[in-house]
Design a protein around this motif. Structure first.
Motif, mmCIF file in Angstrom:
data_model
loop_
_atom_site.group_PDB
_atom_site.id
_atom_site.type_symbol
_atom_site.label_atom_id
_atom_site.label_comp_id
_atom_site.label_asym_id
_atom_site.label_seq_id
_atom_site.Cartn_x
_atom_site.Cartn_y
_atom_site.Cartn_z
ATOM 1 N N PHE A 258 0.834 -1.189 0.000
ATOM 2 C CA PHE A 258 0.000 0.000 0.000
ATOM 3 C C PHE A 258 0.874 1.246 0.000
ATOM 4 N N LYS A 259 0.580 2.168 -0.908
ATOM 5 C CA LYS A 259 1.334 3.411 -0.977
ATOM 6 C C LYS A 259 0.447 4.643 -0.783
ATOM 7 N N THR A 260 -0.837 4.519 -1.117
ATOM 8 C CA THR A 260 -1.755 5.652 -1.034
ATOM 9 C C THR A 260 -3.100 5.193 -0.498
ATOM 10 N N LYS A 261 -3.933 6.153 -0.186
ATOM 11 C CA LYS A 261 -5.291 5.835 0.263
ATOM 12 C C LYS A 261 -6.063 5.101 -0.833
ATOM 13 N N ASP A 262 -5.785 5.419 -2.098
ATOM 14 C CA ASP A 262 -6.490 4.756 -3.195
ATOM 15 C C ASP A 262 -6.201 3.266 -3.225
ATOM 16 N N ASP A 263 -4.976 2.865 -2.841
ATOM 17 C CA ASP A 263 -4.653 1.439 -2.779
ATOM 18 C C ASP A 263 -5.529 0.739 -1.751
ATOM 19 N N VAL A 264 -5.695 1.360 -0.598
ATOM 20 C CA VAL A 264 -6.521 0.764 0.457
ATOM 21 C C VAL A 264 -7.978 0.692 0.012
ATOM 22 N N LEU A 265 -8.480 1.767 -0.567
ATOM 23 C CA LEU A 265 -9.875 1.782 -1.016
ATOM 24 C C LEU A 265 -10.112 0.758 -2.115
ATOM 25 N N THR A 266 -9.124 0.585 -3.008
ATOM 26 C CA THR A 266 -9.268 -0.408 -4.080
ATOM 27 C C THR A 266 -9.325 -1.815 -3.504
ATOM 28 N N LEU A 267 -8.502 -2.098 -2.505
ATOM 29 C CA LEU A 267 -8.567 -3.408 -1.857
ATOM 30 C C LEU A 267 -9.934 -3.620 -1.219
ATOM 31 N N LEU A 268 -10.485 -2.581 -0.591
ATOM 32 C CA LEU A 268 -11.801 -2.713 0.036
ATOM 33 C C LEU A 268 -12.895 -2.965 -0.993
ATOM 34 N N ILE A 269 -12.691 -2.505 -2.230
ATOM 35 C CA ILE A 269 -13.622 -2.860 -3.307
ATOM 36 C C ILE A 269 -13.548 -4.361 -3.571
ATOM 37 N N HIS A 270 -12.312 -4.883 -3.678
ATOM 38 C CA HIS A 270 -12.133 -6.311 -3.951
ATOM 39 C C HIS A 270 -12.744 -7.171 -2.845
#
Length: 308
Positions: free
Chosen positions: A113-125
């Motif tokens: 994880f490098k950014t908030k978008d990475d975390v949010l994308t994982l939460l989509i998955h």
């Protein structure tokens, strides 16, 4: 979960499949939709969580079936990674907003994880967020997942926000008993704590603050912004869910006026007229904040509650 294309109908139950199940087992489809719908893909607007639907049908109870899964602890872990802007985006989604996201930087693993978008994308998955490819926005899909988010931020790591969610039960009780002073104090607190997120400059920001403040009320209410009533639109209407012995609440918001004028507007525009089935069990709530006041009255909130 991002782009299933032809596999979209197989990600979960389709709306027709849930309709068929509800008819067969005499379940309330509208409540099922509120609790477990919320995922959408191109040419597939409604996709339901299969495990949750079946649990609700077999047990006869609509509630959150996610917290028993091992990914619940993962959710707490990931949203505690307060990458720049992540906490603000979570707060906005708790208030019912959708937030913009960039999904291209995600590395398809659960560690890089490098950014908030990475975390949010994982939460989509993981199914904790619903992604809309046409707008590049994500949101909390339904009541079940909203409960999971509320539990996850109810921790020391989230400080004031977790405290506010705990206090939302008290706020609802204060509203239902007509304690306008307690309601004004509670709303002022949540509005002030989220001023950097909500910009604190208009009725829209106050509406978002109220959605956050009444977070746990969604378990017994369907909250409808800009509800068409009478001669116009009521700012917020709280409609009790089936089986909930609670009054309808019509909330009207004002800036730099007074709470009584909000109540007068409800009467003058006859917002309550289309809710006749609830007469005898209806609360009118007027809320005002003085955004231009100075000194001790700066950003002061006031509230008036009238029982019809």
């Amino acid at each position: 979960m991002l782009a299933p294309d032809a596999l979209a109908p197989y990600v979960g139950f389709t709306e027709q499949e849930v309709l068929n199940l509800c008819e067969k087992y005499q379940s309330d489809f509208d409540e099922m939709k509120c609790w477990y719908d919320g995922y959408s893909f191109e040419n597939m607007d409604s996709v339901y969580s299969p495990n949750s639907v079946m649990q609700a049908i077999e047990r006869g109870v609509l509630r959150n079936y996610w917290t028993s899964s091992e990914t619940y602890e993962s959710l707490k872990q990931y949203i505690s990674m307060d990458f720049k802007g992540l906490k603000k985006d979570i707060i906005r989604m708790l208030g019912g907003e959708a937030v913009r996201i960039k999904i291209n930087t995600f590395q398809n693993d659960m560690t890089s994880f490098k950014t908030k978008d990475d975390v949010l994308t994982l939460l989509i998955h993981l199914g904790y967020l619903s992604y809309h490819a046409d707008t590049n926005k994500v949101e909390i899909p339904n009541q079940e997942v909203a409960d999971a988010f509320g539990d996850a931020v109810d921790s020391d790591d989230w400080g004031d926000i977790g405290e506010l969610i705990q206090e939302s039960e008290d706020l609802l009780e204060a509203t239902l008993r007509g304690d306008s002073e307690a309601v004004a104090v509670a709303l002022e607190k949540v509005h002030n704590l989220n001023s950097s997120v909500l910009q604190y400059n208009n009725e829209a920001s106050l509406s978002a603050a109220i959605m956050i403040a009444y977070y746990t009320a969604r378990r017994i209410y369907k909250i409808v912004p800009e509800f068409p009533q009478g001669k116009g639109f009521a700012d917020l209407v709280f409609l009790p869910r089936r089986g909930a012995d609670s009054p309808v609440m019509i909330i009207e918001l004002k800036c730099d006026k007074d709470a009584d004028s909000a109540i007068r507007q409800i009467h003058e525009n006859r917002y309550q007229g289309d809710l006749k089935q609830y007469f005898g069990n209806l609360l009118l709530v007027g809320i005002n904040y003085d955004k231009n006041a100075r000194g001790v009255d700066a950003k002061h909130h006031s509230c008036t509650i009238e029982r019809v």
